[in-house]
Design a protein around this motif. Structure first.
Motif, PDB file in Angstrom:
ATOM      1  N   GLY A 107       0.945  -1.019   0.206  1.00 28.91           N
ATOM      2  CA  GLY A 107       0.168   0.025   0.038  1.00 28.91           C
ATOM      3  C   GLY A 107       1.190   1.022  -0.016  1.00 28.91           C
ATOM      4  N   THR A 111       1.213   4.080  -2.940  1.00 33.28           N
ATOM      5  CA  THR A 111       1.100   5.788  -2.683  1.00 33.28           C
ATOM      6  C   THR A 111       2.027   6.593  -2.857  1.00 33.28           C
ATOM      7  OG1 THR A 111      -0.271   5.549  -0.408  1.00 33.28           O
ATOM      8  CG2 THR A 111       0.762   7.475  -0.612  1.00 33.28           C
ATOM      9  N   SER A 126      -5.756   4.259  -6.498  1.00 33.91           N
ATOM     10  CA  SER A 126      -6.016   4.245  -5.606  1.00 33.91           C
ATOM     11  C   SER A 126      -7.779   2.732  -5.176  1.00 33.91           C
ATOM     12  CB  SER A 126      -7.066   5.568  -6.193  1.00 33.91           C
ATOM     13  OG  SER A 126      -6.155   6.134  -5.767  1.00 33.91           O
ATOM     14  N   THR A 129      -5.098   0.523  -3.943  1.00 33.94           N
ATOM     15  CA  THR A 129      -4.766   0.786  -2.267  1.00 33.94           C
ATOM     16  C   THR A 129      -5.569   0.473  -1.127  1.00 33.94           C
ATOM     17  OG1 THR A 129      -3.201   1.689  -3.286  1.00 33.94           O
ATOM     18  CG2 THR A 129      -3.049   2.385  -1.128  1.00 33.94           C
ATOM     19  N   THR A 130      -6.532   0.959  -1.391  1.00 33.72           N
ATOM     20  CA  THR A 130      -8.013   0.506  -0.928  1.00 33.72           C
ATOM     21  C   THR A 130      -8.749  -0.120  -0.148  1.00 33.72           C
ATOM     22  OG1 THR A 130      -8.916   2.869  -0.952  1.00 33.72           O
ATOM     23  CG2 THR A 130     -10.651   1.877   0.052  1.00 33.72           C
ATOM     24  N   TYR A 133      -5.620  -2.329   2.290  1.00 29.56           N
ATOM     25  CA  TYR A 133      -5.737  -2.141   4.226  1.00 29.56           C
ATOM     26  C   TYR A 133      -6.936  -2.492   4.290  1.00 29.56           C
ATOM     27  CZ  TYR A 133      -1.775   1.602   2.671  1.00 29.56           C
ATOM     28  OH  TYR A 133      -0.676   2.423   2.683  1.00 29.56           O
ATOM     29  N   SER A 149      -1.648   2.992   8.613  1.00 29.63           N
ATOM     30  CA  SER A 149      -1.071   3.030   7.300  1.00 29.63           C
ATOM     31  C   SER A 149      -2.969   3.402   6.389  1.00 29.63           C
ATOM     32  CB  SER A 149      -0.647   2.001   6.899  1.00 29.63           C
ATOM     33  OG  SER A 149       1.052   2.171   7.484  1.00 29.63           O
ATOM     34  N   LYS A 150      -3.628   2.620   6.847  1.00 30.21           N
ATOM     35  CA  LYS A 150      -5.211   2.528   6.344  1.00 30.21           C
ATOM     36  C   LYS A 150      -5.724   4.071   6.840  1.00 30.21           C
ATOM     37  CE  LYS A 150      -9.673   0.703   7.260  1.00 30.21           C
ATOM     38  NZ  LYS A 150     -10.819  -0.382   8.181  1.00 30.21           N
ATOM     39  N   GLU A 152      -4.132   6.878   7.370  1.00 27.62           N
ATOM     40  CA  GLU A 152      -3.416   8.104   6.850  1.00 27.62           C
ATOM     41  C   GLU A 152      -3.880   7.741   5.210  1.00 27.62           C
ATOM     42  OE1 GLU A 152       1.571  10.160   6.912  1.00 27.62           O
ATOM     43  OE2 GLU A 152       1.120   7.921   7.717  1.00 27.62           O
ATOM     44  N   TRP A 153      -3.935   6.798   4.914  1.00 26.34           N
ATOM     45  CA  TRP A 153      -4.246   6.722   3.634  1.00 26.34           C
ATOM     46  C   TRP A 153      -5.256   7.087   2.951  1.00 26.34           C
ATOM     47  CZ3 TRP A 153      -3.877   6.062  -1.699  1.00 26.34           C
ATOM     48  CH2 TRP A 153      -4.855   5.783  -2.264  1.00 26.34           C
ATOM     49  N   SER A 157      -6.597  10.526   0.882  1.00 23.10           N
ATOM     50  CA  SER A 157      -8.166  10.782   0.141  1.00 23.10           C
ATOM     51  C   SER A 157      -8.404  11.742   0.404  1.00 23.10           C
ATOM     52  CB  SER A 157      -8.319   9.005   0.267  1.00 23.10           C
ATOM     53  OG  SER A 157      -7.557   7.833  -0.243  1.00 23.10           O
TER      54      SER A 157
END
Length: 206
Positions: A107, A111, A126, A129-130, A133, A149-150, A152-153, A157
């Motif tokens: 992930g 990014t 994107s 990546t979602t 996580y 990390s989830k 922050e992602w 977004s």
């Protein structure tokens, strides 16, 4: 006194554990990560070649290269770092299937690509990546790096679409709590707490 005793025990433990060539090499790589990511990557590459049955050396090669791919280097170098990171993530995933630490690493690398060229890779990576996580969180909901990390992602977004990031601050609080409880063994990843505290401070300002 208790903390001093704990440090002494930790030092003795590390001294004992560091007797093997593998452990010495890994410790050297982790020390190099503080000052020289390229040298650290090269160190972990040598360990990964010698210890092809262990996922941790390949993990740290990838992490070193990801940490060199956030726009601080020339674009041609950044592409090389990202490609090397992918190669070693693939190697590690072949050894350790459905490892949440490796899923998080993928992930983060996605990014990096989006940061490198959002127009080309934003829409492409994107959704994937979602999903990464979400998968990592389903496997290891109490892993602090997964939660951090989830969060922050999701924050990134939300910012991109002009939405409020506040709802995700509670995930950062959760991650910090998990970092406080985390017990580190061997060379499993332990990074993330400082980053979580930085984001929490930003959340508290809003």
């Amino acid at each position: 006194m208790k903390s001093i005793t704990t440090l002494i025990i930790l030092f003795i433990s590390l001294s004992i554990n560091a007797q093997s060539s593998y452990e010495k090499a890994m410790i050297k790589g982790l020390e190099l990560m503080r000052t020289d990511l390229l040298a650290a990557s090269q160190q972990f590459e040598r360990v990964a070649a010698a210890e092809s049955n262990k996922w941790e050396p390949a993990y740290y090669v990838a992490l070193c290269n990801i940490n060199s791919s956030w726009g601080q280097n020339p674009k041609d170098e950044t592409v090389l770092y990202m490609k090397k990171a992918q190669d070693y993530i693939n190697d590690a995933m072949a050894i350790s299937i459905d490892n949440p630490e490796l899923i998080v690493l993928q992930g983060l690398l996605n990014t990096c690509w989006i940061t490198y060229d959002a127009r080309t890779y934003g829409m492409k990576l994107s959704p994937a990546t979602t999903a990464l996580y979400e998968k990592a969180h389903k496997i290891a909901p109490h892993n602090p790096r997964v939660v951090l990390s989830k969060a922050e992602w999701l924050m990134g977004s939300a910012k991109y679409f002009g939405k409020d990031v506040t709802p995700y601050c509670k995930l950062i609080d959760e991650a910090i709590d998990l970092f406080e409880k985390e017990e580190i063994t061997g060379f499993t990843p332990s990074w993330g707490k400082e980053r979580a505290l930085e984001i929490q401070a930003s959340c508290n300002k809003n």
